[in-house]
Structures are given as structure tokens and as C-alpha cells.
Design an enzyme around this catalytic site. Sequence first.
Site, PDB file in Angstrom:
ATOM      1  N   ASP A 149       0.843  -1.200   0.000  1.00 40.03           N
ATOM      2  CA  ASP A 149       0.000   0.000   0.000  1.00 40.03           C
ATOM      3  C   ASP A 149       0.876   1.247   0.000  1.00 40.03           C
ATOM      4  O   ASP A 149       1.602   1.511   0.975  1.00 40.03           O
ATOM      5  CB  ASP A 149      -0.912   0.018   1.229  1.00 40.03           C
ATOM      6  CG  ASP A 149      -1.983  -1.060   1.164  1.00 40.03           C
ATOM      7  OD1 ASP A 149      -2.648  -1.146   0.119  1.00 40.03           O
ATOM      8  OD2 ASP A 149      -2.139  -1.803   2.150  1.00 40.03           O
TER       9      ASP A 149
ATOM     10  N   LYS B 143      27.592  -1.947   4.830  1.00 39.10           N
ATOM     11  CA  LYS B 143      28.813  -1.521   5.540  1.00 39.10           C
ATOM     12  C   LYS B 143      28.603  -0.102   6.032  1.00 39.10           C
ATOM     13  O   LYS B 143      28.533   0.840   5.252  1.00 39.10           O
ATOM     14  CB  LYS B 143      30.036  -1.588   4.623  1.00 39.10           C
ATOM     15  CG  LYS B 143      31.354  -1.375   5.362  1.00 39.10           C
ATOM     16  CD  LYS B 143      32.532  -1.525   4.418  1.00 39.10           C
ATOM     17  CE  LYS B 143      33.845  -1.519   5.198  1.00 39.10           C
ATOM     18  NZ  LYS B 143      34.022  -0.297   5.999  1.00 39.10           N
TER      19      LYS B 143
END
Length: 867
Positions: free
Chosen positions: A49, A257
Site C-alpha cells: 500500500d 557496511k
Amino acid sequence: MVKKPSQLEIYRKKRDFSRTSEPAGEVSASVDGRLFLIQKHAASHLHYDLRLELDGVLKSWAVPKGPSLDPEQKRLAVQVEDHPLEYASFEGIIPKGEYGGGTVMMWDRGEWEPRGDPDKGLRKGHLSFKLRGRKLQGSWTLARIGGREENGEKNWLLIKKQDEQARPEAEFDVTALDLSVMSGRSMEQITQAGDLAWQNGAAVPTGDSPAKAPSLDVDPASLTGARRSEMPKNFLPQLAVSVGTPPSGKDWLHEIKYDGYRMLCFIDRGKVIFRTRRGQDWTDRFAGVVPAAASLPVEQAILDGEMVVLEPGGTTDFQALQNLLHRRENKGLVFFVFDLPYLNGFDLTRVPLVERKKILQGFIPGAAANAPLRYSEHLTGQGERFFQHACRFALEGILSKRAGSIYQQKRSNHWRKVKCLNRQEFVVAGFTRPGGERKGFGALVLGYFNESGQLVHAGRVGTGFSEELLLDLHQTLAGLKMSESPFAEPPPASEARDVTWVRPDMVVEVEFTSWTRDGRLRHPSFKGVREDKEAGEIRREVTKELPGSDTRRGGPRCPPVTPPPSSAIRPATAEVAGVQLSNPERILYPGQGVTKRALAEFYQQVADLMVPHLAGRPLTLFRCPRGRGEDCFFQKHFADTQPEFTRAVPIQEKEEVQNYLVVDDLPGIISLVQLGVLEIHPWPSREDNLERPDRMVFDLDPAENVGWQEVIEGALAVRELLGDLGLESFVKTSGGKGLHVVVPLARRSSWDELKDFSRAVVEKLVRREPGKFVATMSKSKRRGKIFIDHFRNSRGATSIATYSTRARAGAPVSTPLHWDEIDAIPGADHFTVENLPRRLARLGGDPWEGFFEISQSLTRKMKDRLL
């Protein structure tokens, strides 16, 4: 007449709020009024949605297949009733039997920015907007199937527009990023929570059930590999090896990272200590995160993670973290936890990683808004796609970890880091004198230790410093002065002349584009001081290819490199593209430390894209031989001789013939750098047909009180008018305050025809919006408006060259853009000598692709339509 119910009334009639925890809601507004969210909804059919805040409610569409980053994938989006704004904090269970019964996850959330009038766009059935979420970013379009609103059609198409965030679906399916951005939970975990919903970052009951706080539901003694042990006082983190490609296969987990400080968090019966990888106690620096750690449902634990500062788009920034710590602030700190090597009297280092992460995910509160401690999400398999996606969003890279691996207190190939950009730590060996208006120092001299413990020269870094940081670092380095070079093999005298040597104790992190053949950094940029690392452990990082790595190379990363021998010395001569540079270390941009050599190397990086827009055109040059702000001047004519690798072209002016310079290739551009040229302004025609221009330029120059968004809208208005006339146009930053809209032309029109046509275009825009645009240079008439400069379309007039630098603070560059990305650029001076090469590496192509293939002319019919 019966009053038609509002969309919000329709929403309420469909729900029994005594049974469902969904909010009933009123028309209201968020702080910024531009909230967007996507909820993954497992109702009778799984769908996503999409909700956009507008006029105090959430305009909503059900997207059955979910969003796609691929512009070729046009996803069906069925418009449903408006939802109340409070729905933006709903995550949990809608009871069975209720409308939409099933599990709801907050899949993404952030801000949206409409292009133009959103109400008008909804009525017309074409809504363009920009998303700034955790998972979705960039430009999008909702297009109604069937046209305008009165057709009653509820079916739309959700389409990703072509920009830096776009990605072929075959390479990356964004729906694979499948954890809640609010709680960090999966759909299964939300379902298992039963009657709990997740609102505003906390678990709340959906019915009569009491709220439950995150809890530890596992006995560590039951885990395979767990060993009873006292909590260690000292502990070393596991480290990763650097590889060129992520490993393939489903037995690998992949994490983002983060760009921060690696931390181990020790929790012992309510007492919390944060330690660096070297064992330093930094608890006082991160005091704002201590209460969150102390409140976790554990008696004893060691949490392994990264302390970061989150940027608005969800990325992390090491410099922002350093700035925050420098101000001694804690607001904005986030500790992302990705491992659990010790828990409640048990050593878990021999428990498989995937099991350790499952435990973490059960009691870490997740990614709730403003939560200072969060679980670090991961993706199983799809390493190459995950990596490419990370690079696409300008992240540092990813970490790949073997799912079944044990925790080792050392560097291990079971953990592998794959970087999008070259980045590592270096030791500071000296600093140079500042030039011009710069304070503190000019550049830091860098090195690293080889395996024999000798310090090896790696070049200099002079960009990436604030004025405050320049002064602070200079003060620290002044206490480390030494009389001789600390390098095993000192640099040649020409490079050491202005250097103050220091004891090699300070460690800094530097980002760079590549290594030169003689072992120096190319285009380095300072990122921060690394107090958490010892100078003696700093080595040059070497990318390895290990078993299990995918050897196919893709995405914007640099190939593995082999370090040169420690005896490699940079040649004393400064030669770039065959051109000798005198005073190569002269600083041309004092604020950034950009030298003549660095500027020449920058033009090497962009030459393939720049030369076609410059070759064969007479030039007007802005020269600053002593650097920006020092005795600069414009030069059009060259009387007797011209620089090497350039040509003189005689041009008839009003009273006499004058010689203009022309360059045809990279050596010609580097010859201009040797002259101290900081701005290159070409004619809009070429020497072989000088009287027939081949481009038309509109320079949008805003008054001081005009915002950047207004400049963007102005450029789009120019584009729209030109498009109505049948003319295709391109856009670039000016490198100053505005944007340039450029129209490629077949060489058919005269100068007078070009001048009259461009003036007519601007005058029509002024008639349309007189309060926004002005066509005169008079400053008194330009207040609060955008001057659209059409005077550049006259014989002898020029505009800044594509990819040319500007003689302005920051070393900005006039940069071509895709039309779809202009609203993602924060200003006309955003792209610089420092960051533009990285942008081009990520794009992997020309933003103005097709420019030279377009054949279009100015016609009488077009001119008549402008009158």
C-alpha cells in the site's frame, strides 16, 4: 441532494474500531506535510500500500506486485480510499473477518516531494514526485489509466523514472529488502506477535492484550556451540578481509557496511561500557545511547556493532559523526548491532552466526524512528544484487558473512568487505604550508607501513577539511613535529620543500578514486581522524579474490590493485597527458587544497565526456595564475603565440581580426590548466562554420532571495515550453547559482535568427509568469525573480563549458544532469572536482547520451507560436 461521503468517511465505514487497532483518525497534518509510506499487507492477497500525505490525509494506492526500481516495469496501482494520517504509525495485525484482515508491515517510510501542483496532477491523472525513504528514493510517476479524474478510473501505473536510483529488475528486486523500517521485524515476526501492533516505535496492544516489551525468549544453554563462561573483560572484534566481488550462494548473509566507529558494547547487570576495537573506553562519548543499551532484557551481553550518524536519506556519514562528537553532542547517534558473541553467562562465539543474529533480532528494538539502538538487517544470498544496490545509493559498500560461521577474534575470510569506493586509513607523516586564504595547513602528507615496518609515501590529501578542522588538526600536528622525514625513502626534494614533518602517530581515513602507477592516491578526500586505530597497524589494503567469490564483475567499483614496491618514488617531473606542468603543487583552490596537478588529473577523468563539447570552438578563458581570488582576469585574444597543444583561430570582429584559442583534445585542456585557467567558456558555434551556431543556451540566474526549488521549477518550465515547440533540451548545473538549459541544433540558423528566437522564448515565459521570470539584466527588476539570460545566444557570447570548473569556492563544476534527477541535486555548486569523478563512476555513462545525434532546427512556425 444527498451529500457524497468523503474518502475518510468511506474508510471509517469499512472498519469496526472496537475490533481493529487501525486508527479512526481525523484530517490533520504532519510536521512537514509531506509524509509517505509503503505498508506490506498480507490480506486476502499480498500487496503493498503506497500512501502519500496530501490535504491532511493519506492518499492511497494498492500495488499488487510492489514497487520496482526498473523504469521498464510499470506496476499496477489501484487507488483506494484515503487513510487518516495516524495510519503512518500503524504496524501489526488487522483481525480476521475485518476489512483488510491480515498482517501489516511498515515496509518503507520517509518524505515525498511533488513536482508541480499535486492536486492538479491528481485531477489530470499524472502525478510526478520524488521519494526520500529508507528503501525507495528518486523520481517516480503515478499515471492514471484512462486519463482525467472524471473518467472514474481507479487503476493507475506506478513507474520509476530514469535517474541514479533506477535499476534493472533483473539485477535487483527492491522487494527483497524485506524487514520493517520501523521495528526491524519480518512479516512472520509481526504475525507471531499476535495482538500486538507497532506504533511510534513501541509495541502496543491491538485489543485487550497487555503490551509486551522486547524480551529474551531463548535460553543460551540450548544453543549448539554455546559454552558456559564468565564474561570477558577484554574482547577483540572479528575483522573482515577486503575482496573485489561479493561471494555467491545462499550460505552467505549480506549487510550494509556502515560508515562509523566499530564498537563493542559490554552490558553487565545494567552497567554499560562502549569500547573501541583497541579496547579504549568511549562510553562518555556515546552517553546518549547508554540508556537504550541498559534497558535491554539481558543481564550480561557483548554486542558487536557500528556507531553512526544517520543522514536523512538513511545513509551514514563518518564526517557527520566526527562533527557531532567534536561538538560533544549525542543527539542523532545510532548504534547498529549485528552480532552477539556473549550472552548471560555463555560464550556464543562457536554458535553459528545465523543463530546469533536470530537471538539479536528477538530483543533489539529494531529500526523505530529516533531509536538510538537498532538491529542491523541482512539479506540472505543475492550478494551481487545487494552490492550493486548499495553502490547505486552511494553507500560505502557491504559486508558478506558466512551464515554458519563461528565468531573469531581476528581477521577472517568468513567475513568479507566489498567496497563501492576506494577508502582506507593512512598515517600522517607531515603537512604543507597553507596557500592564499587557507588557514592551518595546505595538505596532509600520507603514508602506510609495509610488512617490514617501514613507512611508505602514499601522496597527499588537501580536500575534505572544514576551516575549523584545519585549525584543530594543525594545532595537534604542531605537537608532533620532527626535523627529518619519517619515510624509509623520503620523497624527492621538489615534493618535500614545503613540508613540516611529524611523528607518524595520527591515523586518518581517506577516500580516493584510484592508485597511480607510482603508488600515490588519485583524487583523495579527507574523511576523518581514526582515534580507534593504531598507526603501526596501518597497511595498504589489497583486494583479494577468495574461493566462493563471484568473479563476474559488475557495478561501480574499482578493480583489485597490487601495491608497488616500497621503493616506488613519484617522478620529480609533473607531466599530465604529455603536458609539462610548472609549479604542479601550486594551490589553485585554497579552500580545498586543489593543486594545478590535481586539476589536470580531474580533467583526465572527465575528458572523454568533455572534449566533444569543446573541440573546435573559439574560447574565452578566465585565468587565475596564482589561484582563485588572486589577480584573476578574462582573456579572449592571443596576439602572438599560443600555448602548446592549442591552436589560434583568426576571427573578424567589428574593427579588426583577433586570434582566439581552440583546443581539440585532452592535452589542449591540460595546456589551459598550465596557464592557470579555472573557467573555459566556448562559443555556441564551431570554427568550421562559425556563423551557424549549433546550440542554444538559456541561463537561469536567480536573485539572492530565490530558492533552489524555484530554479528547478523554472528550468522545467523552459523545458516544457521548448517541448511544446518540438525542441528537445538538456540541463546542466552552472557551477554557480543556477541551471543551464541547452538545445542542440542543426547548423542552419544565423546568429540573428538564434538571438531573436531565444528572446521570444524568454519573453513568452515572462508573459506567462511575470512574478517569477524576468528577461532584463537590470538588477532592480530582478528582485525575487529568475533572470533567464538569452543574451548568450549572440555572436561572440559564451557560456561555461560542460565539465569546466568555476573560479568559485569549493571548486564547483558545470555538470550535465538527467532531467529526472535535477530535484535530487541540492544546488548548482553541488558537483565539484572532488566528488564528480565518483558520480560518473556510479552512472557508468553519459547523462547527455544522444545529444550529438539530435537534428532539430528553429522554424518560422515555432517562432509564430511564441508571439
